[in-house]
Write an enzyme that holds these catalytic residues in place. Sequence first.
Site, PDB file in Angstrom:
ATOM      1  N   ASP A   1      49.658  71.217  97.206  1.00 15.41           N
ATOM      2  CA  ASP A   1      48.314  71.526  96.715  1.00 15.41           C
ATOM      3  C   ASP A   1      47.956  72.867  97.360  1.00 15.41           C
ATOM      4  O   ASP A   1      47.435  72.910  98.467  1.00 15.41           O
ATOM      5  CB  ASP A   1      47.345  70.421  97.157  1.00 15.41           C
ATOM      6  CG  ASP A   1      45.927  70.674  96.667  1.00 15.41           C
ATOM      7  OD1 ASP A   1      45.749  71.479  95.744  1.00 15.41           O
ATOM      8  OD2 ASP A   1      44.987  70.054  97.219  1.00 15.41           O
TER       9      ASP A   1
ATOM     10  N   GLU B   1      50.208  70.709  90.570  1.00 17.04           N
ATOM     11  CA  GLU B   1      49.225  70.468  89.508  1.00 17.04           C
ATOM     12  C   GLU B   1      49.027  71.751  88.724  1.00 17.04           C
ATOM     13  O   GLU B   1      48.998  72.841  89.304  1.00 17.04           O
ATOM     14  CB  GLU B   1      47.877  70.049  90.113  1.00 17.04           C
ATOM     15  CG  GLU B   1      47.803  68.578  90.408  1.00 17.04           C
ATOM     16  CD  GLU B   1      46.375  68.098  90.697  1.00 17.04           C
ATOM     17  OE1 GLU B   1      45.421  68.875  90.513  1.00 17.04           O
ATOM     18  OE2 GLU B   1      46.233  66.951  91.112  1.00 17.04           O
TER      19      GLU B   1
ATOM     20  N   ASP C   1      43.201  67.771 100.744  1.00 18.58           N
ATOM     21  CA  ASP C   1      44.375  68.575 100.362  1.00 18.58           C
ATOM     22  C   ASP C   1      45.663  67.777 100.551  1.00 18.58           C
ATOM     23  O   ASP C   1      46.573  67.844  99.744  1.00 18.58           O
ATOM     24  CB  ASP C   1      44.453  69.855 101.208  1.00 18.58           C
ATOM     25  CG  ASP C   1      43.167  70.648 101.188  1.00 18.58           C
ATOM     26  OD1 ASP C   1      43.089  71.631 100.459  1.00 18.58           O
ATOM     27  OD2 ASP C   1      42.220  70.249 101.898  1.00 18.58           O
TER      28      ASP C   1
END
Lengths: 167, 167
Positions: free
Chosen positions: A11, A71, A144
């Site tokens: 992330d 992502e 996170d």
Amino acid sequence: MSTKQVILGVDPGTIHAGFGIMQVTGGQVVLHDCGVLSMSSKFPLTRRVRMFHDFFHEKIVQHHVAVMALETPFLGKNPQNFLKLGYMRGILYLLNDIHGIVLREFSPSEVKKSVTGYGGADKEQVARLMMRLFPALRIPERYDMTDAVAVTLCAAWSSIRSPIIMR
Amino acid sequence: MSTKQVILGVDPGTIHAGFGIMQVTGGQVVLHDCGVLSMSSKFPLTRRVRMFHDFFHEKIVQHHVAVMALETPFLGKNPQNFLKLGYMRGILYLLNDIHGIVLREFSPSEVKKSVTGYGGADKEQVARLMMRLFPALRIPERYDMTDAVAVTLCAAWSSIRSPIIMR
């Protein structure tokens, strides 16, 4: 299928970057490492980009990472943050090509749906579920880490379609 | 001031990336190299990020680059292009930190004003002026090169405040 495969989920961020590293063996998923790389905002961005590069380069080499899970990014309220997210993603793309890593990208709702069953789950729900699945995880100071563990797990499950969790 | 300083100006992109390399010695500016790195869009983005990294790494080492000049990016119509521009800028930031290069950023209008005297000049005007200042330049197929030469020159002039051009 009994081959081992190590997945690194990230992330990314210019101050905090969460990560999770899982090994998939047959139908088993084991969490090997996870955490947050935190970089002081007092450092110039060029330095933080370098720290981010060096940190993930080491993780990749140490764990023999074969797959990276990210992502798909979306444009938030601040376009400059979107651009800076690009800086960090560019570094990950570079590392993927250098180390022959397969890149897998999932939308935020795909990740949430995969790990909680509901695409609209919030970060706290995701965090709570990650801690239940991986009891070794402590309550995170920041999401996170649990967000990164979730995208790693999403990639692990999508690679085996046989969700057995250990540890 | 008689120290030599080599400036690399880059107009980054995921398919075409222009560059210019100038040496500033005292009040003199000499264009050492310029061109466009073109990467087929058939290559995955991870591969192009790597090609971009390797290309500029070599230019930096070969020319002993001390300063990098970039235009500050702005969000255009397509946010995904803005993000991808971030990928390439992240690579340049990494190279800057690794090689101890000083980063200088100028807004597009600063560059245009510096090199043409008018902040609203279009790409063709900039190209025409660059070809007049540097007769060795051929008519470019793409403005990426002349744009990059312009940002390089802007940084060179701003470092010496004494605009004498050779070659």
